[in-house]
Design a protein around this motif. Structure first.
Motif, short mmCIF file in Angstrom:
data_model
loop_
_atom_site.label_atom_id
_atom_site.label_comp_id
_atom_site.label_asym_id
_atom_site.label_seq_id
_atom_site.Cartn_x
_atom_site.Cartn_y
_atom_site.Cartn_z
N THR A 164 0.85 -1.19 0.00
CA THR A 164 0.00 0.00 0.00
C THR A 164 0.88 1.24 0.00
O THR A 164 2.05 1.20 0.40
N ARG A 165 0.29 2.33 -0.47
CA ARG A 165 0.99 3.62 -0.45
C ARG A 165 0.64 4.33 0.85
O ARG A 165 -0.54 4.47 1.18
N ARG A 166 1.66 4.77 1.57
CA ARG A 166 1.44 5.43 2.86
C ARG A 166 2.15 6.78 2.89
O ARG A 166 3.34 6.87 2.59
N GLU A 167 1.43 7.81 3.25
CA GLU A 167 2.06 9.08 3.62
C GLU A 167 2.19 9.08 5.14
O GLU A 167 1.20 8.94 5.85
N VAL A 168 3.42 9.23 5.62
CA VAL A 168 3.66 9.10 7.05
C VAL A 168 4.43 10.31 7.57
O VAL A 168 5.22 10.93 6.85
N GLU A 169 4.17 10.64 8.84
CA GLU A 169 4.87 11.71 9.54
C GLU A 169 5.80 11.08 10.57
O GLU A 169 5.34 10.58 11.60
N PRO A 170 7.11 11.05 10.32
CA PRO A 170 8.05 10.35 11.21
C PRO A 170 8.04 10.93 12.63
O PRO A 170 8.08 12.14 12.83
#
Length: 235
Positions: A164-170
């Motif tokens: 899946t494509r994930r936009e993440v905030e580390p």
């Protein structure tokens, strides 16, 4: 520039000018600090055994023996070995490149005999790691996302093989049994998730800065072990 970097830079600045001297004011301007800060740093270097001395007079200042170098902050043999072990344990993770260059720098500034002894001792210490760690390297973007504080776009393969494509905030990272996890706010799942580095098919940094979020230990589903921050050792 933090104080440790400034101490090393001060030594190199004085070595480059030697045998001429440099005034405390010119050094303060060079490193964008106060004269008092420079004088305090120079005093600390003198107390550490560096051959730095002051030349009196209007044209005087501080000078150093050009053969002098600043060793690894006065490490004992055991401390130097501990640093080498710590850095060596990171060479197969997301911080591997930086750990490798840092390790070479530590050895470069140590006296030759001490470096040989520490290297010989380090060769007798071994780490037992899972075989699959080598087969699936962690993308360098994992470490870079924390350093740059940028949103990252992942193509992530879950334990069932679905990508899946994930936009993440580390938010942080966790190392466990040779594997590294990125702890991040997942915009797809609208919550904190742990992304295993070797399941990242691709990782790309964006230019977007994420909003400030607090990472609470209760947000992390860690089934085994005790979570310990490296920062706890620095307090």
């Amino acid at each position: 520039m933090n104080r440790t970097d400034r101490l090393y830079a001060l030594v190199e600045e004085l070595r480059a000018a030697a045998p001429r001297s440099r005034s405390a004011r010119s050094l303060a301007e060079r490193f964008a600090v106060s004269v008092r800060t420079v004088e305090r740093d120079l005093s600390a270097l003198q107390q550490a055994g560096l051959p730095i001395w002051a030349q009196p007079g209007r044209t005087g200042g501080y000078t150093i023996d050009p053969a002098a170098t600043l060793g690894p902050m006065g490490f004992t043999a055991d401390e130097a070995l501990a640093v080498m072990i710590g850095l060596g344990s990171l060479t197969r993770g997301p911080f591997g490149a930086a750990a490798g260059t840092a390790l070479r720098k530590v050895l470069a500034v140590m006296p030759d005999e001490d470096a040989r002894r520490a290297t010989a001792l380090a060769a007798r210490i071994h780490l037992l790691e899972p075989d699959e760690v080598d087969a699936a390297p962690v993308p360098p973007a994992l470490a870079e996302s924390l350093r740059a504080d940028r949103v990252m776009v992942l193509q992530y393969r879950d334990k069932n093989g679905a990508v899946t494509r994930r936009e993440v905030e580390p938010l942080g990272t966790i190392g466990k049994d040779g594997a590294w996890y990125l702890i991040a706010w997942c915009r797809l799942r609208d919550g904190v998730r742990a992304f295993r580095g070797d399941r990242m098919v691709s990782a790309e940094l964006t230019d977007e800065r994420p909003p400030r979020r607090a990472l609470r230990r209760e947000d992390l589903d860690i089934p085994f072990g005790t979570l310990r921050s490296i920062g706890d050792e620095l307090g």
